[in-house]
Design a protein around this motif. Structure first.
Motif, short mmCIF file in Angstrom:
data_model
loop_
_atom_site.label_atom_id
_atom_site.label_comp_id
_atom_site.label_asym_id
_atom_site.label_seq_id
_atom_site.Cartn_x
_atom_site.Cartn_y
_atom_site.Cartn_z
N GLU A 1 0.81 -1.21 0.00
CA GLU A 1 0.00 0.00 0.00
C GLU A 1 0.85 1.26 0.00
OE1 GLU A 1 -2.70 -0.18 3.24
OE2 GLU A 1 -3.86 -1.86 2.43
N ALA A 2 2.06 1.17 0.55
CA ALA A 2 2.94 2.35 0.61
C ALA A 2 3.61 2.62 -0.73
CB ALA A 2 3.99 2.16 1.69
N MET A 3 3.52 1.67 -1.66
CA MET A 3 4.24 1.79 -2.93
C MET A 3 3.36 2.42 -4.00
SD MET A 3 6.45 -1.23 -4.78
CE MET A 3 5.04 -1.87 -5.68
N SER A 4 2.83 3.61 -3.73
CA SER A 4 2.05 4.32 -4.74
C SER A 4 3.00 4.96 -5.74
CB SER A 4 1.17 5.38 -4.08
OG SER A 4 1.98 6.42 -3.55
N THR A 5 2.51 5.20 -6.93
CA THR A 5 3.38 5.82 -7.94
C THR A 5 3.82 7.21 -7.50
OG1 THR A 5 1.38 6.56 -9.11
CG2 THR A 5 2.41 4.52 -9.87
N ARG A 6 2.96 7.93 -6.81
CA ARG A 6 3.33 9.27 -6.34
C ARG A 6 4.45 9.18 -5.31
NH1 ARG A 6 -1.31 13.29 -4.31
NH2 ARG A 6 -1.75 13.12 -6.54
N ALA A 7 4.32 8.26 -4.36
CA ALA A 7 5.33 8.12 -3.32
C ALA A 7 6.66 7.65 -3.92
CB ALA A 7 4.85 7.14 -2.25
N VAL A 8 6.57 6.72 -4.86
CA VAL A 8 7.79 6.20 -5.49
C VAL A 8 8.49 7.31 -6.27
CG1 VAL A 8 8.70 4.63 -7.23
CG2 VAL A 8 7.00 3.82 -5.59
N GLY A 9 7.72 8.07 -7.04
CA GLY A 9 8.31 9.16 -7.81
C GLY A 9 8.97 10.20 -6.93
N ALA A 10 8.31 10.55 -5.83
CA ALA A 10 8.88 11.54 -4.91
C ALA A 10 10.17 11.02 -4.28
CB ALA A 10 7.86 11.89 -3.83
N ALA A 11 10.17 9.75 -3.87
CA ALA A 11 11.35 9.18 -3.23
C ALA A 11 12.52 9.05 -4.20
CB ALA A 11 11.01 7.81 -2.64
N ALA A 12 12.20 8.78 -5.48
CA ALA A 12 13.25 8.60 -6.48
C ALA A 12 13.67 9.91 -7.12
CB ALA A 12 12.77 7.64 -7.57
N GLY A 13 12.91 10.97 -6.87
CA GLY A 13 13.24 12.26 -7.46
C GLY A 13 12.95 12.33 -8.94
N VAL A 14 11.86 11.67 -9.38
CA VAL A 14 11.49 11.72 -10.79
C VAL A 14 10.02 12.14 -10.90
CG1 VAL A 14 13.13 9.91 -11.38
CG2 VAL A 14 10.76 9.29 -10.88
N GLN A 15 9.67 12.67 -12.06
CA GLN A 15 8.29 13.05 -12.31
C GLN A 15 7.49 11.85 -12.81
OE1 GLN A 15 7.11 16.17 -11.59
NE2 GLN A 15 9.17 16.50 -10.74
#
Length: 239
Positions: free
Chosen positions: A27-41
């Motif tokens: 549940e924590a692996m949303s695309t928004r959260a992943v993008g923010a953590a990886a520093g990508v849009q």
């Protein structure tokens, strides 16, 4: 949390997704959260993985790669049954160490490269079982033995994952493992002069694809039919 140590955006995204998964589950692996953590849009993420399912598949593939790297790091031992035993223990240990990864690895929603990764894992087990069969150590056909090991090992691992670590009874794994190994191999290992015709038929059937011979395709098919009759007479179904 931010994962920006790699110049490769795909690697950063996978690392971020893996960390989020380990910390908070799927549940924590949303695309928004992943993008923010990886520093990508978001467009970069979707360009590389297509959609969230594509990202999940890539993470599952990453998990299987880690699992297979551990499983194949040690060379085969002298006893193929001991190798099966160690493989079981590593499987359960991996699941307990990486429960969120494990749940995704064996989820019914796998697709694409995640399915291919699971098939590679299954082939490692099949290779171990074929070696045991060639040495006359199996009482069941390779395919059935593999299905039994996979089903029970996953069931045990998921059961233990669901238990609080403080009350987790790891003896469940060892007892189930030995019960399954006894069912597919028998204990103690039979001496060559005590092997049954059915066990010898399984060993020859497993060895045929690798051993050079002068049989035609039709003759090989006929031989396999005879071998399966011997398995049937021993109460062993090749299906």
């Amino acid at each position: 949390m931010s994962v920006e140590t790699s110049a490769d955006p795909r690697e950063r995204i996978l690392a971020a997704a893996a960390e989020l998964l380990a910390e908070g589950g799927a549940e924590a692996m949303s695309t928004r959260a992943v993008g923010a953590a990886a520093g990508v849009q978001a467009p970069t993420l979707y360009r590389l993985f297509g959609d969230k399912q594509g990202l999940i598949d890539a993470v599952v593939n990453h998990a299987f790669e880690r699992y297979l790297a551990e499983k194949t790091a040690r060379p085969p031992g002298s006893d193929p049954v001991d190798d099966l035993r160690r493989g079981w223990d590593l499987h359960v240990e991996f699941g307990l160490t990486h429960p969120s990864f494990y749940a995704l690895m064996y989820s019914a929603t796998r697709s694409g490269e995640a399915v291919e990764a699971a098939e590679r894992s299954a082939r490692v087990l099949t290779g171990m079982l074929e070696r045991a069969a060639r040495e006359g150590r199996l009482r069941l056909p390779v395919e059935l033995a593999g299905q039994m090991i996979r089903a029970t090992a996953r069931g045990v691992t998921l059961t233990l994952i669901a238990e609080p670590p403080a009350t987790r009874d790891l003896a469940l794994s060892g007892c189930t493992r030995e019960t399954v190994l006894a069912a597919i191999t028998g204990r103690p290992a039979p001496a060559p002069d005590t092997l049954t015709p059915a066990a010898l038929a399984i060993a020859l059937d497993a060895a045929l694809p690798e051993q050079p011979h002068r049989f035609t395709a039709a003759e090989t098919a006929l031989l396999r039919e005879w071998l399966r009759r011997l398995m049937d007479e021993g109460g062993i179904s090749p299906e």
